[in-house]
Enzyme design. Structure first.
Site, PDB file in Angstrom:
ATOM      1  N   ARG A 255       0.855  -1.198   0.000  1.00  0.00           N
ATOM      2  CA  ARG A 255       0.000   0.000   0.000  1.00  0.00           C
ATOM      3  C   ARG A 255       0.887   1.242   0.000  1.00  0.00           C
ATOM      4  O   ARG A 255       0.410   2.343   0.218  1.00  0.00           O
ATOM      5  CB  ARG A 255      -0.881   0.045   1.267  1.00  0.00           C
ATOM      6  N   GLU A 385      -2.250 -14.362  -6.657  1.00  0.00           N
ATOM      7  CA  GLU A 385      -2.540 -14.921  -5.329  1.00  0.00           C
ATOM      8  C   GLU A 385      -2.422 -16.430  -5.478  1.00  0.00           C
ATOM      9  O   GLU A 385      -3.283 -17.070  -6.079  1.00  0.00           O
ATOM     10  CB  GLU A 385      -3.952 -14.551  -4.852  1.00  0.00           C
TER      11      GLU A 385
HETATM   12 ZN   LIG Z   1      -0.082 -10.269  -0.057  1.00  0.00          ZN
END
Ligand SMILES: [Zn+2]
Ligand SMILES: *[C@@H]1O[C@H](CO)[C@@H](O)[C@H](O)[C@H]1NC(C)=O
Ligand SMILES: *[C@@H]1O[C@H](CO)[C@@H](O)[C@H](O)[C@H]1NC(C)=O
Ligand SMILES: *[C@@H]1O[C@H](CO)[C@@H](O)[C@H](O)[C@H]1NC(C)=O
Ligand SMILES: *[C@@H]1O[C@H](CO)[C@@H](O)[C@H](O)[C@H]1NC(C)=O
Length: 432
Positions: A255, A385
């Protein structure tokens, strides 16, 4: 003095995973976008920690602290969102997983002539030794870069792999892992790519046609901390961000990139797992990824940041759900990569889902690497992922018996991704 030290040592051992005592993991399965959106809207209120994101008709796994459990379960009931208590007590769960890892240590071995074993999770030292050794043994093709240091002073090590030291401006493939500390399956997926590019070459076109940058552990401080102290540690370990940083160290490295920084899906609270940091690129670990992107901006055709878990291949724009000008290529190459994995994956593994990050997860994130790299002009950028499995009512970290499998199938996606990127952008012009 010795006695005190001994008492402390014994206490420390007993305290392993103690902080997770009474935490529950809950499986949630939203059946439509409305339920999914309601679920993700509660992340901050209940301090939910999704270790695997939910999507429509796809279960997610969320960790819930004791003080929020009653209200969270009430909310799920009210909204009629399917859920199962997965683990009643996270500490017990982690103790079981530790036993699996310990048991594997007895049989750990090296595969395919490589020098790093893929049948157990490895400490940072083992991974770093491997990176050093590869650079030493293959000096014509491999260059070690170790010039920046993590917050706690560990070298940030990555490899540049090329037939001619990047001299002929070939298209570059950049892959990183381990920016989120607890996602232990991600560094091996990246070191396995190193193995397949230099130690056991079965696809020689990949070095003929491309140069590669492979960065297995972007966040070594967090990685070590997740082994030694808190299994679920996600962030970096910086303590210079905020007056409360000493109490709650670290920033969510994914982030912290300088694009739509701290606009959505982030927190200003340094104790949050999604704390964006004091400013863009406050973290040297994210900054180093950013520097690699700048240094090779004109050459990089494919950037993959590897995370876990959920079996997703996600592409921009993750911060607002709009499709980029390059959406057709992003989607079709994503589908090709997922197809390559699905073909090899075990029957009881979830099939990969490909899509825009925000539309797939109903969760927007600002300051993430995938969006940043695309914004800087890299045509194909993805968040992987990797898979996780639900072991009945136990376990959500991938059992070490599956590490090798995940590495093999993920490598197949890298192969297809590189070849497709070469066809589409071998002569790169700025398209974003
Ligand atoms: Zn991650
Ligand atoms: C709750 O969800 C179940 C299964 O998804 C469905 O069969 C049922 O009709 C729902 N009930 C309400 C009140 O929405
Ligand atoms: C290289 O990899 C292939 C396929 O993964 C394997 O069958 C072979 O034994 C490996 N070769 C060496 C020399 O390790
Ligand atoms: C960095 O790599 C060089 C060799 O490439 C080595 O001599 C040096 O000790 C390394 N530094 C660190 C901090 O690992
Ligand atoms: C979403 O972000 C992209 C990239 O910054 C931008 O081009 C697009 O216009 C944005 N979409 C909306 C609806 O604001």
């Amino acid at each position: 003095m010795k006695f005190i030290a001994l008492v402390f040592f014994v206490t420390a051992i007993h305290a392993k995973h103690e902080i997770y005592s009474g935490w529950k993991s809950v499986i949630v399965k939203p059946v439509n976008h409305e339920q999914l959106a309601k679920l993700t809207s509660k992340i901050i209120e209940f301090d939910l920690d999704f270790v695997s994101n939910a999507a429509v008709n796809r279960e997610g796994v969320v960790l819930v602290k004791p003080q929020y459990q009653a209200d969270f379960l009430k909310f799920l009931l009210q909204e009629n969102i399917s859920n199962w208590i997965h683990t009643e007590d996270l500490k017990k769960q982690f103790d079981i997983e530790d036993q699996k890892i310990e048991a594997r240590k007895l049989t750990t071995r090296s595969i395919n002539g490589g020098r790093i074993p893929y049948d157990n999770y490895q400490t940072l030292d083992v991974i770093y030794d491997y990176i050093d050794k590869i650079a030493e043994d293959y000096p014509e093709t491999v260059t070690l870069v170790n010039s920046t240091k993590s917050f706690e002073g560990r070298p940030l090590k990555y490899l540049k792999i090329s037939k001619d030291k990047f001299a002929s401006n070939k298209p570059v493939i950049f892959i990183d892992g381990g920016i989120h500390a607890r996602e232990w399956i991600t560094p091996p997926a990246v070191t396995y790519a190193i193995h397949k590019l230099v130690e056991n070459v079965t696809e020689p076109d990949l070095l003929e046609n491309f140069d590669w940058i492979l960065f297995p552990v972007v966040n070594p401080d967090g990685y070590v901390y997740s082994f030694e102290m808190e299994r679920m540690w996600r962030k970096t370990r910086s303590t210079d961000q905020n007056i409360f940083s000493w109490l709650c160290p670290g920033v969510d490295g994914n982030r912290n990139f300088n694009f739509e920084w701290n606009t959505v899906g982030t927190s200003n609270n340094p104790c949050s797992n999604n704390y964006a940091g004091s400013k863009p690129f406050s973290e040297v670990e994210s900054w180093t990824v950013g520097q690699i992107i700048e240094e090779h901006l004109d050459q990089i055709v494919l950037y993959i940041t590897v995370h876990s878990y959920g079996s997703f291949i996600l592409y921009p724009w993750g911060h607002n759900g709009t499709l980029s000008n390059n959406a057709f290529s992003l989607h079709t190459v994503g589908i090709d990569m997922a197809g390559a994995i699905n073909k090899l994956s075990l029957p009881h593994f979830p099939k990969y889902v490909v899509g825009n990050g925000m539309l797939t997860l109903d969760y927007a994130v600002g300051g993430a690497a995938e969006d940043y790299a695309h914004y800087r002009g890299i045509p194909l950028t993805y968040t992987f992922e990797l898979p996780g499995l639900r072991y009945g009512l136990q376990g959500f970290h991938l059992d070490p018996i599956y590490i090798h499998q995940v590495c093999i199938e993920t490598w197949e996606a890298f192969v297809i991704g590189a070849r497709r990127a070469g066809q589409l952008y071998g002569k790169k012009t700025n398209i974003v």
